[in-house]
Scaffold this motif. Sequence first.
Motif, mmCIF file in Angstrom:
data_model
loop_
_atom_site.group_PDB
_atom_site.id
_atom_site.type_symbol
_atom_site.label_atom_id
_atom_site.label_comp_id
_atom_site.label_asym_id
_atom_site.label_seq_id
_atom_site.Cartn_x
_atom_site.Cartn_y
_atom_site.Cartn_z
ATOM 1 N N MET A 131 0.821 -1.208 0.000
ATOM 2 C CA MET A 131 0.000 0.000 0.000
ATOM 3 C C MET A 131 0.853 1.255 0.000
ATOM 4 S SD MET A 131 -2.985 -1.101 -0.271
ATOM 5 C CE MET A 131 -3.767 0.500 -0.122
ATOM 6 N N ALA A 132 1.978 1.229 0.715
ATOM 7 C CA ALA A 132 2.871 2.384 0.715
ATOM 8 C C ALA A 132 3.473 2.606 -0.669
ATOM 9 C CB ALA A 132 3.974 2.190 1.755
ATOM 10 N N LEU A 133 3.872 1.524 -1.324
ATOM 11 C CA LEU A 133 4.427 1.647 -2.675
ATOM 12 C C LEU A 133 3.369 2.133 -3.663
ATOM 13 C CD1 LEU A 133 6.648 -1.577 -2.872
ATOM 14 C CD2 LEU A 133 7.398 0.786 -2.557
ATOM 15 N N SER A 134 2.123 1.736 -3.479
ATOM 16 C CA SER A 134 1.067 2.195 -4.381
ATOM 17 C C SER A 134 0.845 3.695 -4.251
ATOM 18 C CB SER A 134 -0.236 1.444 -4.086
ATOM 19 O OG SER A 134 -0.778 1.832 -2.835
ATOM 20 N N VAL A 135 0.998 4.223 -3.034
ATOM 21 C CA VAL A 135 0.880 5.673 -2.839
ATOM 22 C C VAL A 135 1.999 6.396 -3.568
ATOM 23 C CG1 VAL A 135 0.954 7.513 -1.126
ATOM 24 C CG2 VAL A 135 -0.333 5.434 -0.653
ATOM 25 N N SER A 139 1.706 9.208 -6.548
ATOM 26 C CA SER A 139 2.130 10.566 -6.202
ATOM 27 C C SER A 139 3.270 11.090 -7.076
ATOM 28 C CB SER A 139 2.570 10.598 -4.726
ATOM 29 O OG SER A 139 1.539 10.136 -3.889
ATOM 30 N N VAL A 140 4.175 10.233 -7.501
ATOM 31 C CA VAL A 140 5.345 10.691 -8.254
ATOM 32 C C VAL A 140 4.921 11.118 -9.658
ATOM 33 C CG1 VAL A 140 7.593 10.040 -9.175
ATOM 34 C CG2 VAL A 140 6.881 9.203 -6.931
ATOM 35 N N PRO A 141 5.288 12.305 -10.123
ATOM 36 C CA PRO A 141 4.938 12.744 -11.481
ATOM 37 C C PRO A 141 5.544 11.819 -12.532
ATOM 38 C CG PRO A 141 5.706 14.592 -10.155
ATOM 39 C CD PRO A 141 5.995 13.361 -9.357
ATOM 40 N N SER A 142 4.827 11.656 -13.628
ATOM 41 C CA SER A 142 5.266 10.710 -14.654
ATOM 42 C C SER A 142 6.583 11.130 -15.295
ATOM 43 C CB SER A 142 4.181 10.580 -15.727
ATOM 44 O OG SER A 142 3.901 11.842 -16.316
ATOM 45 N N PHE A 143 6.792 12.450 -15.474
ATOM 46 C CA PHE A 143 8.041 12.877 -16.112
ATOM 47 C C PHE A 143 9.234 12.587 -15.217
ATOM 48 C CE2 PHE A 143 6.916 16.573 -13.590
ATOM 49 C CZ PHE A 143 8.129 17.030 -13.114
ATOM 50 N N LEU A 144 9.061 12.762 -13.895
ATOM 51 C CA LEU A 144 10.154 12.484 -12.969
ATOM 52 C C LEU A 144 10.436 10.986 -12.906
ATOM 53 C CD1 LEU A 144 12.186 13.353 -10.829
ATOM 54 C CD2 LEU A 144 10.330 13.282 -9.132
ATOM 55 N N LEU A 145 9.387 10.180 -12.869
ATOM 56 C CA LEU A 145 9.563 8.738 -12.842
ATOM 57 C C LEU A 145 10.231 8.252 -14.119
ATOM 58 C CD1 LEU A 145 9.068 6.134 -11.305
ATOM 59 C CD2 LEU A 145 6.801 6.014 -12.370
ATOM 60 N N GLY A 146 9.844 8.813 -15.253
ATOM 61 C CA GLY A 146 10.477 8.427 -16.508
ATOM 62 C C GLY A 146 11.957 8.771 -16.538
ATOM 63 N N ILE A 147 12.308 9.950 -16.071
ATOM 64 C CA ILE A 147 13.727 10.350 -16.035
ATOM 65 C C ILE A 147 14.522 9.449 -15.106
ATOM 66 C CG2 ILE A 147 15.287 12.207 -15.354
ATOM 67 C CD1 ILE A 147 13.144 14.180 -16.305
ATOM 68 N N LEU A 148 13.936 9.084 -13.952
ATOM 69 C CA LEU A 148 14.630 8.194 -13.015
ATOM 70 C C LEU A 148 14.841 6.812 -13.630
ATOM 71 C CD1 LEU A 148 12.876 9.097 -9.635
ATOM 72 C CD2 LEU A 148 15.178 9.731 -10.397
ATOM 73 N N LEU A 188 9.095 -1.149 -22.667
ATOM 74 C CA LEU A 188 8.963 -1.560 -21.274
ATOM 75 C C LEU A 188 8.969 -0.375 -20.311
ATOM 76 C CD1 LEU A 188 8.682 -3.933 -19.401
ATOM 77 C CD2 LEU A 188 11.167 -4.134 -19.321
ATOM 78 N N MET A 189 9.910 0.544 -20.450
ATOM 79 C CA MET A 189 9.976 1.662 -19.504
ATOM 80 C C MET A 189 8.812 2.633 -19.643
ATOM 81 S SD MET A 189 13.907 2.699 -18.627
ATOM 82 C CE MET A 189 14.421 3.129 -20.287
ATOM 83 N N PRO A 190 8.450 3.104 -20.853
ATOM 84 C CA PRO A 190 7.277 3.994 -20.917
ATOM 85 C C PRO A 190 5.988 3.303 -20.481
ATOM 86 C CG PRO A 190 8.074 3.433 -23.117
ATOM 87 C CD PRO A 190 9.127 3.002 -22.158
ATOM 88 N N ALA A 191 5.838 2.005 -20.778
ATOM 89 C CA ALA A 191 4.647 1.294 -20.317
ATOM 90 C C ALA A 191 4.634 1.175 -18.801
ATOM 91 C CB ALA A 191 4.582 -0.087 -20.962
ATOM 92 N N THR A 192 5.803 1.020 -18.201
ATOM 93 C CA THR A 192 5.885 0.952 -16.742
ATOM 94 C C THR A 192 5.461 2.270 -16.107
ATOM 95 O OG1 THR A 192 7.669 -0.671 -16.857
ATOM 96 C CG2 THR A 192 7.424 0.524 -14.789
ATOM 97 N N VAL A 193 5.884 3.381 -16.688
ATOM 98 C CA VAL A 193 5.493 4.695 -16.164
ATOM 99 C C VAL A 193 3.972 4.866 -16.224
ATOM 100 C CG1 VAL A 193 5.662 7.175 -16.553
ATOM 101 C CG2 VAL A 193 7.700 5.755 -16.738
ATOM 102 N N LEU A 194 3.375 4.483 -17.353
ATOM 103 C CA LEU A 194 1.923 4.589 -17.475
ATOM 104 C C LEU A 194 1.216 3.595 -16.565
ATOM 105 C CD1 LEU A 194 1.475 4.996 -21.339
ATOM 106 C CD2 LEU A 194 1.373 6.762 -19.597
ATOM 107 N N CYS A 195 1.868 2.457 -16.323
ATOM 108 C CA CYS A 195 1.256 1.413 -15.503
ATOM 109 C C CYS A 195 1.151 1.814 -14.046
ATOM 110 C CB CYS A 195 2.057 0.119 -15.644
ATOM 111 S SG CYS A 195 1.801 -1.099 -14.351
ATOM 112 N N LEU A 196 2.163 2.507 -13.518
ATOM 113 C CA LEU A 196 2.246 2.694 -12.072
ATOM 114 C C LEU A 196 1.094 3.530 -11.514
ATOM 115 C CD1 LEU A 196 6.082 3.118 -11.504
ATOM 116 C CD2 LEU A 196 4.617 1.176 -10.937
ATOM 117 N N PHE A 197 0.679 4.548 -12.256
ATOM 118 C CA PHE A 197 -0.420 5.371 -11.742
ATOM 119 C C PHE A 197 -1.713 4.574 -11.683
ATOM 120 C CE2 PHE A 197 -4.075 8.136 -12.489
ATOM 121 C CZ PHE A 197 -3.974 8.948 -11.373
#
Length: 322
Positions: A131-135, A139-148, A188-197
Amino acid sequence: MYSIITRLVQAAIVMLCVALVGFLVFQYVGDPVLAMVGQETSVADREALRKQLGLNDPIVVQYIRYVGNALQGDFGISYSFNRDVSDMIAERLPATVELVLLSGVLSLALAIPAGIYTGIHRRGGLAQTIMALSVIGVSVPSFLLGILLILVFSVWLPWLPSFGRGDIAGLAGFQSSLFTVDGLLHALMPATVLCLFQLGVILRLIRSEMLEVLRTDYIRFAWARGLPAQRVYLQHALKNTLVPVVTAVGLQLSSLFAFSIITEYVFQWPGMGSLLLHAIGQSDIPLLAAYLIFVGFVFTLANLVVDAIYVLIDPRIRHGAR
């Protein structure tokens, strides 16, 4: 049958309203004639072109013509590319569909078992961690997650490509990058970014519905009958959580078509999002209007499909409709 016809009529009305907004954008944001010919063209030539395009006709006639052309897939000519807008959308749409489908499969494959587990073991340490990871994912913006992700998996650990769509192959008459290993690695990476939200939203919804269903009388009766835990959780509890989950999944998947813009830009993915950004930067009104109508059509179609799935998974709705 009456319910289906009612839904179709409502969908048609919604699409007419969306087409009206697209028409107003096309009609009143900038001068289409000036965008097509430039400032050096004489006033007489501009008026001749305006008459040829039918821009001097009454506004109602122009709107009916616009809707008729849109029904035939004709959204005009792009100002910046000088190409048919429909052809450009047809070229970019498969790339966006690939990302949406892959991210949807990933999110459902992770959210359903995780939501069931956290609903059953809500006080466990692993459930609290999930549940903590789902939050964090929400919460993390998609552009920041993609850059990371690019920094970790393309720079520090050069395992995945950081941009582009990859190789494309054909299967059963369809062309897709998901049919090749290189294409899957690129996606894989762009799909992961879209998946997480959407993963966080669906997971938390399944968990809350499971918690509510597990407190109902028929679940207590199932336990009293001595049914095995797997049957109680998966057949009786999970099945009765699907109606709100289907709604969330339908809205999430349709919203990805509209809001995958930043992710596609970060990963230089040649889909609809990057096309929209170009249209905004160049004030390409036909492209903007066509994208608006396309997104409205996706949301309307998603709602129709969700309503149809309701009838299949919930007998109460099916008998109520009858």
